[in-house]
Design a protein around this motif. Structure first.
Motif, PDB file in Angstrom:
ATOM      1  N   SER A 105     -12.979  26.089  -0.191  1.00 41.33           N
ATOM      2  CA  SER A 105     -12.288  25.485  -0.994  1.00 41.33           C
ATOM      3  C   SER A 105     -11.056  26.590  -0.482  1.00 41.33           C
ATOM      4  N   LEU A 106     -10.908  28.289  -0.438  1.00 43.34           N
ATOM      5  CA  LEU A 106     -10.843  29.065  -0.502  1.00 43.34           C
ATOM      6  C   LEU A 106     -10.128  29.602   0.565  1.00 43.34           C
ATOM      7  N   LEU A 107     -11.168  30.186   1.059  1.00 41.91           N
ATOM      8  CA  LEU A 107     -11.401  31.267   2.288  1.00 41.91           C
ATOM      9  C   LEU A 107     -10.743  30.226   3.618  1.00 41.91           C
ATOM     10  N   ILE A 108     -11.216  29.579   4.343  1.00 42.42           N
ATOM     11  CA  ILE A 108     -10.794  28.350   5.324  1.00 42.42           C
ATOM     12  C   ILE A 108      -9.471  27.828   5.239  1.00 42.42           C
ATOM     13  N   PRO A 109      -8.699  27.903   4.335  1.00 40.69           N
ATOM     14  CA  PRO A 109      -7.421  27.150   4.031  1.00 40.69           C
ATOM     15  C   PRO A 109      -6.782  28.585   4.519  1.00 40.69           C
ATOM     16  N   VAL A 110      -7.359  29.928   3.882  1.00 41.02           N
ATOM     17  CA  VAL A 110      -6.078  30.774   4.178  1.00 41.02           C
ATOM     18  C   VAL A 110      -6.665  31.245   5.303  1.00 41.02           C
ATOM     19  N   LEU A 111      -7.724  30.940   5.892  1.00 41.04           N
ATOM     20  CA  LEU A 111      -7.960  31.169   6.859  1.00 41.04           C
ATOM     21  C   LEU A 111      -6.850  30.884   8.202  1.00 41.04           C
ATOM     22  N   THR A 112      -6.706  29.614   8.259  1.00 42.18           N
ATOM     23  CA  THR A 112      -5.809  29.006   9.359  1.00 42.18           C
ATOM     24  C   THR A 112      -4.983  29.483   9.102  1.00 42.18           C
ATOM     25  N   ARG A 113      -4.189  29.402   8.019  1.00 42.28           N
ATOM     26  CA  ARG A 113      -3.195  29.490   7.521  1.00 42.28           C
ATOM     27  C   ARG A 113      -3.010  31.578   8.085  1.00 42.28           C
ATOM     28  N   PHE A 114      -3.698  32.654   8.555  1.00 40.95           N
ATOM     29  CA  PHE A 114      -3.702  34.207   8.740  1.00 40.95           C
ATOM     30  C   PHE A 114      -4.002  33.739  10.036  1.00 40.95           C
ATOM     31  N   VAL A 115      -4.526  32.728  10.997  1.00 33.57           N
ATOM     32  CA  VAL A 115      -5.263  32.712  12.722  1.00 33.57           C
ATOM     33  C   VAL A 115      -3.567  32.320  13.360  1.00 33.57           C
ATOM     34  N   ARG A 164      -9.012  32.791 -12.149  1.00 33.16           N
ATOM     35  CA  ARG A 164      -9.599  32.448 -13.086  1.00 33.16           C
ATOM     36  C   ARG A 164      -9.703  30.638 -12.441  1.00 33.16           C
ATOM     37  N   ASP A 165     -11.160  30.125 -12.883  1.00 30.77           N
ATOM     38  CA  ASP A 165     -11.125  28.886 -12.049  1.00 30.77           C
ATOM     39  C   ASP A 165     -11.879  28.001 -13.093  1.00 30.77           C
ATOM     40  N   MET A 166     -11.107  26.856 -13.315  1.00 27.04           N
ATOM     41  CA  MET A 166     -11.306  26.572 -14.981  1.00 27.04           C
ATOM     42  C   MET A 166     -12.534  25.405 -14.877  1.00 27.04           C
ATOM     43  N   PRO A 167     -13.323  25.241 -15.454  1.00 29.68           N
ATOM     44  CA  PRO A 167     -14.561  24.230 -15.305  1.00 29.68           C
ATOM     45  C   PRO A 167     -13.930  22.961 -15.588  1.00 29.68           C
ATOM     46  N   VAL A 168     -14.738  21.844 -14.958  1.00 33.63           N
ATOM     47  CA  VAL A 168     -14.566  20.150 -14.824  1.00 33.63           C
ATOM     48  C   VAL A 168     -16.000  19.605 -14.971  1.00 33.63           C
ATOM     49  N   VAL A 169     -15.858  18.543 -14.885  1.00 28.46           N
ATOM     50  CA  VAL A 169     -16.544  17.778 -15.196  1.00 28.46           C
ATOM     51  C   VAL A 169     -17.314  16.785 -14.181  1.00 28.46           C
ATOM     52  N   VAL A 170     -18.385  17.147 -13.840  1.00 27.78           N
ATOM     53  CA  VAL A 170     -18.137  16.122 -12.842  1.00 27.78           C
ATOM     54  C   VAL A 170     -19.142  14.614 -12.881  1.00 27.78           C
ATOM     55  N   MET A 171     -18.715  13.635 -12.103  1.00 27.39           N
ATOM     56  CA  MET A 171     -19.866  12.622 -12.664  1.00 27.39           C
ATOM     57  C   MET A 171     -19.300  11.146 -11.168  1.00 27.39           C
ATOM     58  N   PRO A 172     -20.384  10.917 -12.121  1.00 29.91           N
ATOM     59  CA  PRO A 172     -20.308   9.483 -10.430  1.00 29.91           C
ATOM     60  C   PRO A 172     -18.726   8.583 -10.507  1.00 29.91           C
ATOM     61  N   PRO A 173     -18.656   7.680  -9.347  1.00 28.39           N
ATOM     62  CA  PRO A 173     -17.375   6.931  -9.656  1.00 28.39           C
ATOM     63  C   PRO A 173     -17.373   5.981 -10.296  1.00 28.39           C
ATOM     64  N   ILE A 241     -21.336  20.389 -14.787  1.00 33.77           N
ATOM     65  CA  ILE A 241     -20.519  21.281 -15.336  1.00 33.77           C
ATOM     66  C   ILE A 241     -19.847  21.400 -13.949  1.00 33.77           C
ATOM     67  N   LEU A 242     -18.999  22.162 -13.268  1.00 29.64           N
ATOM     68  CA  LEU A 242     -18.945  23.404 -12.355  1.00 29.64           C
ATOM     69  C   LEU A 242     -17.154  23.541 -12.083  1.00 29.64           C
ATOM     70  N   PRO A 243     -16.949  25.343 -11.917  1.00 26.32           N
ATOM     71  CA  PRO A 243     -15.555  25.454 -11.427  1.00 26.32           C
ATOM     72  C   PRO A 243     -15.176  24.295 -10.637  1.00 26.32           C
ATOM     73  N   LYS A 244     -14.130  24.131 -10.928  1.00 28.53           N
ATOM     74  CA  LYS A 244     -13.011  22.932 -10.068  1.00 28.53           C
ATOM     75  C   LYS A 244     -13.242  23.677  -8.397  1.00 28.53           C
ATOM     76  N   MET A 245     -12.913  24.103  -8.277  1.00 33.69           N
ATOM     77  CA  MET A 245     -13.326  24.675  -7.126  1.00 33.69           C
ATOM     78  C   MET A 245     -14.750  24.618  -6.232  1.00 33.69           C
ATOM     79  N   ALA A 246     -15.475  24.892  -7.042  1.00 29.26           N
ATOM     80  CA  ALA A 246     -16.967  24.210  -6.583  1.00 29.26           C
ATOM     81  C   ALA A 246     -16.917  22.987  -5.684  1.00 29.26           C
ATOM     82  N   VAL A 247     -15.883  21.933  -6.632  1.00 30.68           N
ATOM     83  CA  VAL A 247     -15.673  20.516  -6.182  1.00 30.68           C
ATOM     84  C   VAL A 247     -14.529  19.386  -5.571  1.00 30.68           C
ATOM     85  N   ASP A 248     -13.699  20.763  -4.958  1.00 27.84           N
ATOM     86  CA  ASP A 248     -12.828  20.750  -4.084  1.00 27.84           C
ATOM     87  C   ASP A 248     -12.286  19.936  -2.631  1.00 27.84           C
TER      88      ASP A 248
END
Length: 317
Positions: A105-115, A164-173, A241-248
């Motif tokens: 969620s975080l490193l790959i997008p940054v790396l794309t811009r960096f390289v 800071r990564d805010m919590p979200v409730v993860v659920m089936p569609p 319940i997960l931090p939002k970046m974990a389900v991004d």
């Protein structure tokens, strides 16, 4: 006399306590790893592992060698980096350690811009859990690390709060909770939970958030990774319940829905881990880009020494 390559293989075995897993990490066959460890044991004249029931345990000699091996490899890396680093060139290598969710969620997008801006730079991503990420930075086998939550106290490790990564409730569609804009912790009591393993940072975060609920939901399933948890939720076994970046990630987004969790907390810290060693130019440039990508305002985020976290609540592993 042992070789640096043997020490790297040995450390992979000490971290995984499995020759098979170590072989995957160092891209060798399992027999080759066993052979290298045996050669190292012959060099030092002592057994480094106790092998019992297909499990490995370090001997006292193995524990001592592991400590010295980390120091030797860090010194070797520093030596090669000093020799190779040329401030007039754009090239170089950046070694980053992080858990899988932050890699995606975080490193790959940054790396794309960096390289794109630094095409001569080579990037090595080390997917590690939070504890192993901190250790890689301390050992010098990673130039920097990213983790959710605060690392364990260590005078040689600096943790820089970058977001800071805010919590979200993860659920089936189509789940009943999907009709809400956000979900209160007490609303979860009516639904079974899917959680990660005990000791996982996300599990500890979930447990802390559920303290706000008057009735604790029942746990139906336990997953050993976030992708496995997402699959279980998608299958309708429960919510989580997960931090939002974990389900991004795109894969998670296609399988589940999420809604913000209404909580009085500030969210789970995302920390950039470094040491007091001065980074070379291309590493410093990458660190600056990570901070810029995670900045939520024009106000700079404060840096904290891990020993003095000025009033913040730590979520440790």
């Amino acid at each position: 006399m042992f070789q640096l390559r043997q020490l790297k293989i040995f450390l992979a075995a000490t971290e995984t306590l499995s020759f098979t897993k170590a072989a995957r990490r160092v891209h060798l066959s399992q027999p080759s790893v066993t052979e290298q460890v045996q050669a190292l044991e012959q060099s030092v004249g002592q057994a480094l592992f106790v092998r019992k029931n297909n499990r490995l345990t370090l001997t006292a000699a193995g524990e001592k060698l592991a400590t010295r091996a980390r120091e030797l490899l860090a010194m070797a890396d520093d030596t090669f980096r000093v020799v190779r680093d040329n401030l007039e060139e754009q090239g170089g290598t950046i070694r980053v350690a992080a858990p899988q969710t932050l890699c995606t969620s975080l490193l790959i997008p940054v790396l794309t811009r960096f390289v794109d801006r630094h095409p001569g730079t080579q990037v090595v991503i080390q997917e590690r859990n939070s504890s192993a990420t901190a250790q890689a930075v301390l050992d010098g086998t990673a130039d920097l690390g990213l983790v959710h939550g605060w690392p364990a106290n260590d005078a040689n490790l600096q943790a820089d709060l970058i977001a800071r990564d805010m919590p979200v409730v993860v659920m089936p569609p189509g789940h009943a909770l999907s009709r809400a804009v956000d979900v209160r912790p007490d609303a979860l009591a009516a639904f079974p939970l899917i959680v990660t393993m005990e000791g996982c940072r996300y599990r500890e975060y979930l447990e802390a958030l559920l303290q706000e609920a008057p009735v604790r939901p029942s746990i139906r399933g336990i997953a050993d990774s976030v992708p496995a948890l997402v699959q279980m939720v998608s299958a309708g076994l429960g919510v989580s319940i997960l931090p939002k970046m974990a389900v991004d990630s795109a894969e998670a987004a296609a399988r589940v829905e999420w809604r913000a969790l209404s909580t009085s907390g500030d969210g789970l810290p995302i920390c950039l881990l470094t040491t007091d060693r001065q980074p070379v130019r291309h590493v410093a440039a990458f660190i600056d880009m990570v901070r810029l990508a995670t900045a939520s305002s024009d106000e700079p985020m404060p840096a904290f020494d891990v020993k003095n976290r000025a009033g913040d609540v730590a979520v440790t592993k």
